[in-house]
Design a protein around this motif. Sequence first.
Motif, PDB file in Angstrom:
ATOM      1  N   MET A  70       0.927  -1.222   0.179  1.00 28.83           N
ATOM      2  CA  MET A  70       0.009   0.174  -0.340  1.00 28.83           C
ATOM      3  C   MET A  70       1.491   1.306   0.391  1.00 28.83           C
ATOM      4  O   MET A  70       0.759   2.390  -0.116  1.00 28.83           O
ATOM      5  N   SER A  71       2.074   1.500   0.700  1.00 32.40           N
ATOM      6  CA  SER A  71       2.924   2.756   0.760  1.00 32.40           C
ATOM      7  C   SER A  71       3.489   3.041  -0.823  1.00 32.40           C
ATOM      8  O   SER A  71       3.614   4.159  -0.619  1.00 32.40           O
ATOM      9  N   ARG A  72       3.775   1.762  -1.607  1.00 31.29           N
ATOM     10  CA  ARG A  72       4.142   1.973  -3.120  1.00 31.29           C
ATOM     11  C   ARG A  72       3.069   2.779  -4.280  1.00 31.29           C
ATOM     12  O   ARG A  72       3.057   3.830  -4.571  1.00 31.29           O
ATOM     13  N   LEU A  73       1.785   2.361  -3.532  1.00 33.04           N
ATOM     14  CA  LEU A  73       0.241   3.263  -4.132  1.00 33.04           C
ATOM     15  C   LEU A  73       0.677   4.394  -3.839  1.00 33.04           C
ATOM     16  O   LEU A  73       0.715   5.457  -4.267  1.00 33.04           O
ATOM     17  N   VAL A  74       0.648   5.047  -2.663  1.00 39.63           N
ATOM     18  CA  VAL A  74       0.589   5.750  -1.688  1.00 39.63           C
ATOM     19  C   VAL A  74       1.561   7.049  -1.748  1.00 39.63           C
ATOM     20  O   VAL A  74       1.191   8.136  -2.815  1.00 39.63           O
ATOM     21  N   ASP A  75       3.059   6.460  -2.212  1.00 34.93           N
ATOM     22  CA  ASP A  75       4.049   7.125  -2.595  1.00 34.93           C
ATOM     23  C   ASP A  75       3.956   7.214  -4.581  1.00 34.93           C
ATOM     24  O   ASP A  75       4.671   8.362  -4.894  1.00 34.93           O
ATOM     25  N   PHE A  76       3.785   6.238  -5.079  1.00 31.41           N
ATOM     26  CA  PHE A  76       3.363   6.931  -6.686  1.00 31.41           C
ATOM     27  C   PHE A  76       2.359   8.131  -6.419  1.00 31.41           C
ATOM     28  O   PHE A  76       2.680   9.101  -7.490  1.00 31.41           O
ATOM     29  N   TYR A  77       1.003   7.982  -5.683  1.00 33.46           N
ATOM     30  CA  TYR A  77       0.328   8.990  -5.809  1.00 33.46           C
ATOM     31  C   TYR A  77       1.069  10.397  -5.086  1.00 33.46           C
ATOM     32  O   TYR A  77       1.234  11.019  -6.053  1.00 33.46           O
ATOM     33  N   GLU A  78       1.522  10.348  -4.135  1.00 33.18           N
ATOM     34  CA  GLU A  78       2.300  11.602  -3.769  1.00 33.18           C
ATOM     35  C   GLU A  78       2.853  12.594  -4.683  1.00 33.18           C
ATOM     36  O   GLU A  78       3.770  13.182  -5.153  1.00 33.18           O
ATOM     37  N   LYS A  79       4.158  11.122  -5.608  1.00 29.34           N
ATOM     38  CA  LYS A  79       5.103  11.430  -6.155  1.00 29.34           C
ATOM     39  C   LYS A  79       4.210  12.298  -7.436  1.00 29.34           C
ATOM     40  O   LYS A  79       5.282  13.760  -8.416  1.00 29.34           O
ATOM     41  N   TYR A  80       3.478  11.515  -7.916  1.00 30.32           N
ATOM     42  CA  TYR A  80       3.368  11.539  -9.528  1.00 30.32           C
ATOM     43  C   TYR A  80       1.457  12.299  -9.349  1.00 30.32           C
ATOM     44  O   TYR A  80       1.640  13.383 -10.803  1.00 30.32           O
ATOM     45  N   LEU A  81       0.675  11.773  -9.206  1.00 33.60           N
ATOM     46  CA  LEU A  81      -0.357  12.811  -9.288  1.00 33.60           C
ATOM     47  C   LEU A  81      -0.786  13.685  -8.627  1.00 33.60           C
ATOM     48  O   LEU A  81      -1.985  14.116  -7.671  1.00 33.60           O
ATOM     49  N   THR A  82       0.103  14.273  -6.905  1.00 32.85           N
ATOM     50  CA  THR A  82      -0.197  15.291  -6.369  1.00 32.85           C
ATOM     51  C   THR A  82      -1.083  17.103  -7.061  1.00 32.85           C
ATOM     52  O   THR A  82      -1.351  16.915  -6.878  1.00 32.85           O
ATOM     53  N   ARG A  83      -0.501  16.787  -7.970  1.00 38.26           N
ATOM     54  CA  ARG A  83      -0.373  18.337  -8.955  1.00 38.26           C
ATOM     55  C   ARG A  83      -2.194  17.938  -9.675  1.00 38.26           C
ATOM     56  O   ARG A  83      -2.511  19.079 -10.211  1.00 38.26           O
ATOM     57  N   LEU A  84      -2.283  16.456  -9.636  1.00 39.11           N
ATOM     58  CA  LEU A  84      -4.003  16.590 -10.457  1.00 39.11           C
ATOM     59  C   LEU A  84      -4.822  16.838  -8.842  1.00 39.11           C
ATOM     60  O   LEU A  84      -4.845  15.978  -8.559  1.00 39.11           O
ATOM     61  N   ASN A  85      -5.930  17.271  -9.696  1.00 41.55           N
ATOM     62  CA  ASN A  85      -6.970  17.676  -9.515  1.00 41.55           C
ATOM     63  C   ASN A  85      -7.727  16.006  -9.050  1.00 41.55           C
ATOM     64  O   ASN A  85      -7.632  15.360  -9.502  1.00 41.55           O
ATOM     65  N   LYS A  86      -8.321  15.789  -7.278  1.00 39.01           N
ATOM     66  CA  LYS A  86      -9.012  14.630  -7.528  1.00 39.01           C
ATOM     67  C   LYS A  86     -10.265  13.887  -8.335  1.00 39.01           C
ATOM     68  O   LYS A  86     -10.552  13.091  -9.473  1.00 39.01           O
ATOM     69  N   TYR A  87     -10.526  15.157  -9.042  1.00 36.46           N
ATOM     70  CA  TYR A  87     -11.802  15.023 -10.643  1.00 36.46           C
ATOM     71  C   TYR A  87     -11.249  14.749 -11.549  1.00 36.46           C
ATOM     72  O   TYR A  87     -12.098  14.109 -12.390  1.00 36.46           O
ATOM     73  N   TRP A  88      -9.853  15.476 -11.811  1.00 34.00           N
ATOM     74  CA  TRP A  88      -9.384  15.418 -13.569  1.00 34.00           C
ATOM     75  C   TRP A  88      -8.823  13.244 -12.961  1.00 34.00           C
ATOM     76  O   TRP A  88      -9.221  13.267 -13.992  1.00 34.00           O
TER      77      TRP A  88
END
Length: 100
Positions: A1-19
């Motif tokens: 689960m931590s890998r998924l959170v790391d991926f989200y924080e590294k690449y997807l934090t700039r994206l809005n959750k709606y996008w």
Amino acid sequence: MSRLVDFYEKYLTRLNKYWLVTILFLFITFFIGDGNLYNRYKYDEKIRTLKNEINRYKKEIEQDKKKLQELQTDKVGLEQFAREEYLMKKEDEDLFIVEE
């Protein structure tokens, strides 16, 4: 689960959750499932092929109807058809078959 959170924080934090949800929805719609773009293209190609076959068979049916009408009304045409197609002949005739 931590890998998924790391991926989200590294690449997807700039994206809005709606996008993110919209992009995920479009990806699923266009690339996964029965209605994806590749399957739709194949189905459209098959429909075009079948429509071409329908048109070809309609033309053949029209030609056959004309030929049948000719054979039913024209006695000379019927005799010529029987001679050409079924190699029929009269009693006092000799028949020579020439193959090309």
